[in-house]
Design a protein around this motif. Structure first.
Motif, mmCIF file in Angstrom:
data_model
loop_
_atom_site.group_PDB
_atom_site.id
_atom_site.type_symbol
_atom_site.label_atom_id
_atom_site.label_comp_id
_atom_site.label_asym_id
_atom_site.label_seq_id
_atom_site.Cartn_x
_atom_site.Cartn_y
_atom_site.Cartn_z
ATOM 1 N N ASP A 148 0.802 -1.216 0.037
ATOM 2 C CA ASP A 148 0.047 0.118 0.123
ATOM 3 C C ASP A 148 0.806 1.299 -0.198
ATOM 4 O O ASP A 148 0.365 2.311 -0.354
ATOM 5 C CB ASP A 148 -1.147 0.025 1.417
ATOM 6 C CG ASP A 148 -2.033 -0.994 1.354
ATOM 7 O OD1 ASP A 148 -2.100 -1.625 -0.103
ATOM 8 O OD2 ASP A 148 -2.888 -1.043 2.194
ATOM 9 N N LYS A 149 2.039 1.128 0.508
ATOM 10 C CA LYS A 149 2.975 2.312 0.390
ATOM 11 C C LYS A 149 3.720 2.473 -0.992
ATOM 12 O O LYS A 149 4.695 3.321 -0.766
ATOM 13 C CB LYS A 149 3.823 2.194 1.634
ATOM 14 C CG LYS A 149 3.156 2.493 2.856
ATOM 15 C CD LYS A 149 3.976 2.482 4.084
ATOM 16 C CE LYS A 149 4.593 4.204 4.070
ATOM 17 N NZ LYS A 149 3.660 5.024 4.571
ATOM 18 N N ASP A 219 12.015 2.311 -3.673
ATOM 19 C CA ASP A 219 11.513 1.630 -2.068
ATOM 20 C C ASP A 219 11.347 0.402 -2.483
ATOM 21 O O ASP A 219 10.506 -0.205 -3.096
ATOM 22 C CB ASP A 219 10.250 2.302 -1.893
ATOM 23 C CG ASP A 219 10.319 3.834 -1.409
ATOM 24 O OD1 ASP A 219 11.430 4.040 -0.582
ATOM 25 O OD2 ASP A 219 9.354 4.530 -1.539
ATOM 26 N N VAL A 220 11.997 -0.625 -1.678
ATOM 27 C CA VAL A 220 11.950 -1.826 -1.672
ATOM 28 C C VAL A 220 11.938 -2.637 -0.447
ATOM 29 O O VAL A 220 12.161 -2.135 0.795
ATOM 30 C CB VAL A 220 13.008 -2.668 -2.473
ATOM 31 C CG1 VAL A 220 13.263 -2.142 -4.053
ATOM 32 C CG2 VAL A 220 14.411 -2.664 -1.947
ATOM 33 N N ILE A 244 12.396 -9.082 7.995
ATOM 34 C CA ILE A 244 11.715 -8.049 6.964
ATOM 35 C C ILE A 244 12.776 -6.849 6.912
ATOM 36 O O ILE A 244 13.246 -6.309 7.930
ATOM 37 C CB ILE A 244 10.456 -7.670 7.494
ATOM 38 C CG1 ILE A 244 9.532 -8.723 7.637
ATOM 39 C CG2 ILE A 244 9.771 -6.643 6.743
ATOM 40 C CD1 ILE A 244 9.333 -9.408 9.156
ATOM 41 N N GLU A 245 13.156 -6.643 5.816
ATOM 42 C CA GLU A 245 14.314 -5.698 5.685
ATOM 43 C C GLU A 245 14.005 -4.629 4.567
ATOM 44 O O GLU A 245 14.130 -4.608 3.325
ATOM 45 C CB GLU A 245 15.726 -6.347 5.340
ATOM 46 C CG GLU A 245 15.996 -7.186 6.421
ATOM 47 C CD GLU A 245 17.227 -7.781 6.119
ATOM 48 O OE1 GLU A 245 18.406 -7.478 6.980
ATOM 49 O OE2 GLU A 245 17.316 -8.766 5.342
ATOM 50 N N PRO A 246 13.142 -3.526 4.874
ATOM 51 C CA PRO A 246 12.941 -2.655 3.649
ATOM 52 C C PRO A 246 14.216 -1.449 3.544
ATOM 53 O O PRO A 246 14.911 -1.432 4.333
ATOM 54 C CB PRO A 246 11.815 -1.559 4.645
ATOM 55 C CG PRO A 246 12.019 -1.903 5.877
ATOM 56 C CD PRO A 246 12.529 -3.137 5.873
ATOM 57 N N GLU A 247 14.259 -1.084 2.322
ATOM 58 C CA GLU A 247 15.443 -0.296 2.033
ATOM 59 C C GLU A 247 14.957 1.008 1.215
ATOM 60 O O GLU A 247 13.997 0.721 0.224
ATOM 61 C CB GLU A 247 16.408 -0.733 1.175
ATOM 62 C CG GLU A 247 17.456 -1.712 2.130
ATOM 63 C CD GLU A 247 18.385 -1.016 3.086
ATOM 64 O OE1 GLU A 247 18.879 0.080 2.664
ATOM 65 O OE2 GLU A 247 18.536 -1.680 4.067
ATOM 66 N N MET A 248 15.226 2.338 1.673
ATOM 67 C CA MET A 248 14.638 3.437 0.809
ATOM 68 C C MET A 248 15.570 4.125 0.377
ATOM 69 O O MET A 248 16.569 4.708 1.228
ATOM 70 C CB MET A 248 13.880 4.324 1.912
ATOM 71 C CG MET A 248 12.639 3.434 2.625
ATOM 72 S SD MET A 248 11.820 4.480 3.835
ATOM 73 C CE MET A 248 12.889 4.534 5.011
ATOM 74 N N ALA A 249 15.641 4.494 -0.831
ATOM 75 C CA ALA A 249 16.325 5.752 -1.167
ATOM 76 C C ALA A 249 15.978 7.103 -1.086
ATOM 77 O O ALA A 249 14.872 7.167 -0.910
ATOM 78 C CB ALA A 249 16.398 5.517 -2.704
#
Length: 478
Positions: A148-149, A219-220, A244-249
């Motif tokens: 959703d994001k 965003d992944v 769970i590992e999000p990464e954001m540029a």
């Protein structure tokens, strides 16, 4: 159309006087007439009322705890208390027998220690049924939150040639003949003859690969198994667990903290909304468990109250330096009640310190930032003071650290120096360094241990009880 329905669906409906088929497992059988059936869709059983004259004596003898049955009949208003409806059966078929002299899950209270010994059957108990339904809700909510994001789900490798944490506690992957290991002229293992032509391991994190994705897709997030060959036999550690590992540029540490806090609150609220019956049961179980403990060791809040408290309150944010000051001046530290007494800045915090901050001092979830560079990973962005890094850990009551993250070091020269300090060969990480050579930008991410989160939401005290098939030193069953 099929008449078959899940028990959860039947109990949730006000509809009566309709024909239905259910499949499930017998929990209890009373008076040769009343069968309590559970199909795993809910914590509750559904009562099936049979006409004992409609079954042979041999068939009735086969309706034992653990037996799988199919029941067809009419949903009617329940004559007894406890639930609104029951099934008046016209037909009952025994699909699979369970010999009561051998089946270990008879209708009585079983200890968690006993259930760990028969982990292949523990799903059938109320406690583990509830835990794994909640675990499903948590996993689903995580995917929904990120989708959703606008985050993209990235599958990172399980077999890897890099050590993301620089810790060295990794499981090796090889097809070499362990009875006849090929050696080089220098008497070293000749990995050129191995399957991948190099030394490989099971991953400890998908973060480094996720950074590659973020620096193209913005965003992944990853969601998969990770492995630590840490010889730790505690209630807090597993050799195989899910991360769970999000990464954001184009994101800094504040963005990272905001995302992590929003995610945790979203997932907890989702479980409160979707699993009320399971959480009610788990709260009652936890209350009974804690009644056996000394008063000082009991939680100040009940399970659901604690979950709502986390959702409704902002997390406390402070620096590592501020936390050290609080801990050094605390009564447990001054009276040497901590197992690890804090004597100076730079100490790596232990679970007892984290829990003190959360449970005693602030009485709410805490986010610690700006840790000493010596106790954090090489990829965390160095602050201007040259002694701390832009790291953050989220601490939860009863658990301690549940999230670890940072703003990543995007400056190539600084990153190379940090790798040198950690003895990480730059040539082996050339693919990673390319992201700093070409189109680098500030970026951030974190890791959330799924099992720690399941522990927190379910109130289970041992991490081995929140993963279906636990892996720990000396144990790799199934």
């Amino acid at each position: 159309m099929s008449l078959r329905k899940k028990i959860k669906e039947i109990l949730a409906s006000d509809q009566k006087d309709y024909e239905v088929v259910i499949n499930g497992w017998v929990r209890t059988f009373r008076n040769n007439q009343f069968i309590a059936v559970n199909d795993g869709s809910t914590i509750h059983t559904l009562q099936v009322v049979i006409d004992k004259d409609s079954l042979t004596e041999d068939e009735i003898k086969k309706i034992n705890t653990g037996a799988a049955i199919k029941a067809q009949g009419t949903v009617v208003e329940s004559q007894g208390s406890g639930q609104k409806v029951e099934i008046k059966a016209s037909q009952v078929t025994i699909l699979g027998e369970a010999d009561p002299s051998k089946y270990p899950l008879q209708p009585k209270r079983h200890s968690l220690e006993f259930l760990r010994e028969i982990a292949h059957l523990r799903f059938r108990t109320n406690t583990f049924g509830a835990v794994f339904r909640v675990r499903h809700s948590i996993a689903f909510a995580i995917h929904k939150f990120f989708n959703d994001k606008g985050f993209y789900y990235l599958h990172t490798p399980i077999i890897t040639g890099s050590d993301a944490e620089g810790a060295g506690e990794m499981f090796q992957v090889t097809t070499l003949d362990l009875k006849n290991i090929p050696l080089t002229n220098d008497n070293e293992i000749n990995f050129k003859e191995d399957f991948f032509n190099k030394a490989t391991n099971l991953t400890v994190s998908g973060q480094l690969e996720a950074e590659l994705g973020a620096l193209a897709l913005t965003d992944v997030y990853t969601f998969g198994p990770t492995f630590r060959a840490e010889n730790s036999n505690t209630s807090r550690h597993l050799a195989e667990f899910w991360m769970i590992e999000p990464e954001m540029a184009f994101a800094d540490l504040n963005d990272d903290m905001d995302l992590a806090e929003e995610l945790l609150k979203y997932v907890i609220q989702y479980c409160i909304d979707q699993n009320p019956d399971d959480l009610d049961f788990l709260e009652e179980r936890l209350t009974q468990e804690e009644s056996q403990k000394p008063q000082i060791e009991r939680s100040e809040m009940k399970l659901i109250e604690k979950l709502k408290f986390c959702v409704e309150n902002d997390f406390e944010r402070l620096t590592y330096t501020e936390a050290i000051r609080i801990l050094m001046n605390s009564k447990p530290n001054k009276k040497k009640k901590f197992q690890y007494v804090i004597e100076e800045w730079g100490t790596d915090l232990q679970s007892e310190h984290e829990r003190y901050l959360v449970e005693k001092h602030f009485k709410k979830p805490v986010i610690l930032t700006d840790y000493p560079k010596e106790i954090k990973a090489f990829y965390m962005r160095l602050n201007e003071d040259d002694t701390t890094v832009r790291a953050m850990d989220i601490l939860f009551p009863g658990i301690g650290e549940i999230v670890g993250g940072s703003q990543r070091e995007e400056r190539l020269d600084v990153l190379l120096e940090r790798m040198k300090a950690f003895d990480i060969p730059a040539e082996e990480m050339d693919w990673f360094l390319d992201t700093r050579r070409y189109g680098t930008c500030e970026h951030a991410g974190f890791g959330l241990g799924l099992e720690r989160l399941v522990q927190f939401i379910t109130g289970m005290s041992n991490i081995r009880d929140v993963i279906p098939f636990p892996r720990f030193p000396g144990n790799a069953e199934f």
